[in-house]
Design a protein around this motif. Sequence first.
Motif, mmCIF file in Angstrom:
data_model
loop_
_atom_site.group_PDB
_atom_site.id
_atom_site.type_symbol
_atom_site.label_atom_id
_atom_site.label_comp_id
_atom_site.label_asym_id
_atom_site.label_seq_id
_atom_site.Cartn_x
_atom_site.Cartn_y
_atom_site.Cartn_z
ATOM 1 N N ASP A 183 1.193 -0.730 -0.534
ATOM 2 C CA ASP A 183 0.044 -0.516 -0.203
ATOM 3 C C ASP A 183 0.144 0.863 -0.258
ATOM 4 O O ASP A 183 1.571 1.351 0.867
ATOM 5 N N PRO A 184 0.735 2.655 -1.130
ATOM 6 C CA PRO A 184 1.522 3.368 -0.964
ATOM 7 C C PRO A 184 1.566 4.621 0.130
ATOM 8 O O PRO A 184 2.452 5.335 0.191
ATOM 9 N N TRP A 185 0.129 4.453 0.756
ATOM 10 C CA TRP A 185 -0.204 5.353 1.944
ATOM 11 C C TRP A 185 0.513 4.870 2.467
ATOM 12 O O TRP A 185 0.697 6.170 3.453
ATOM 13 N N LEU A 186 0.807 3.514 3.346
ATOM 14 C CA LEU A 186 1.504 3.885 4.805
ATOM 15 C C LEU A 186 3.126 3.753 4.191
ATOM 16 O O LEU A 186 2.951 4.973 4.989
ATOM 17 N N ALA A 187 3.534 3.645 2.920
ATOM 18 C CA ALA A 187 4.878 4.147 3.247
ATOM 19 C C ALA A 187 5.211 5.993 3.331
ATOM 20 O O ALA A 187 5.874 6.339 3.685
ATOM 21 N N PHE A 188 4.357 6.594 2.581
ATOM 22 C CA PHE A 188 3.830 7.903 2.163
ATOM 23 C C PHE A 188 3.174 8.063 3.419
ATOM 24 O O PHE A 188 4.478 9.400 3.832
ATOM 25 N N ALA A 189 2.762 7.808 4.612
ATOM 26 C CA ALA A 189 2.169 8.209 5.553
ATOM 27 C C ALA A 189 3.473 8.410 6.511
ATOM 28 O O ALA A 189 4.338 9.372 7.242
ATOM 29 N N ARG A 190 3.971 7.530 7.116
ATOM 30 C CA ARG A 190 5.400 7.029 7.715
ATOM 31 C C ARG A 190 6.407 8.090 7.579
ATOM 32 O O ARG A 190 7.999 8.697 8.682
ATOM 33 N N GLU A 191 6.564 8.327 6.089
ATOM 34 C CA GLU A 191 8.272 9.216 5.757
ATOM 35 C C GLU A 191 7.235 10.641 5.195
ATOM 36 O O GLU A 191 8.452 11.797 5.629
ATOM 37 N N SER A 192 6.341 11.451 5.731
ATOM 38 C CA SER A 192 6.102 12.289 4.449
ATOM 39 C C SER A 192 4.907 13.467 5.772
ATOM 40 O O SER A 192 4.708 14.487 5.262
ATOM 41 N N LEU A 193 4.931 13.034 6.983
ATOM 42 C CA LEU A 193 3.703 14.229 7.141
ATOM 43 C C LEU A 193 5.029 15.173 8.452
ATOM 44 O O LEU A 193 6.074 14.912 9.006
ATOM 45 N N GLY A 194 4.148 16.061 7.962
ATOM 46 C CA GLY A 194 4.902 17.762 8.432
ATOM 47 C C GLY A 194 5.829 18.122 7.025
ATOM 48 O O GLY A 194 6.593 18.973 7.624
ATOM 49 N N ARG A 195 6.554 17.424 6.168
ATOM 50 C CA ARG A 195 7.486 17.638 5.374
ATOM 51 C C ARG A 195 6.788 18.357 3.641
ATOM 52 O O ARG A 195 5.633 18.199 3.716
ATOM 53 N N THR A 196 7.512 18.968 2.798
ATOM 54 C CA THR A 196 7.308 19.491 1.954
ATOM 55 C C THR A 196 7.306 19.016 0.136
ATOM 56 O O THR A 196 8.793 17.946 0.512
ATOM 57 N N VAL A 197 7.362 18.467 -0.055
ATOM 58 C CA VAL A 197 7.185 17.634 -1.470
ATOM 59 C C VAL A 197 6.780 17.875 -2.602
ATOM 60 O O VAL A 197 6.165 19.133 -2.770
#
Length: 160
Positions: free
Chosen positions: A88-102
Amino acid sequence: MRGTETEWRGLEYGDVVRGVVTHVAPFGVFVELPGALQGFAAVPELDWERFDAVEEVVRVGQEVTAEVLAFDVEREQVRLSLKALEPDPWLAFARESLGRTVRGRVTKVAPIGVFVQVADGVEGLVPEELLDRACAVGDELTVDVTGINLRRRRIALAVG
């Protein structure tokens, strides 16, 4: 008695099966399984990424591997999920991206804001009131990830 059986014709929930796509429809695909069983995978169970047409994901004659989700005994059909066997790509994104700029690409413009693809298979919303300029599909944006709700599959974004 639809979808209430946990075992049927030698299969049970969670089994991984392989079959051949026999028919593609706008609502899903039909799969011929061993033992003359018919499988069906609805559109939401085909892929994590958004797609416009089922044929972008599978085609008639293609061999597929899927997880057994349920049984429709009345229709003598096995409900399948192709995406269940992919991460699930959402799980990896959630682990790495909250509060970040993308950086991401605008995939849809709506009255409520713009949807931005921030990773493969992951889109979030920049609300209309947080946009600093007009956007069009295909535009690249730098956004801040301000919130993630995995259960509702929603990502809140702000223009970075």
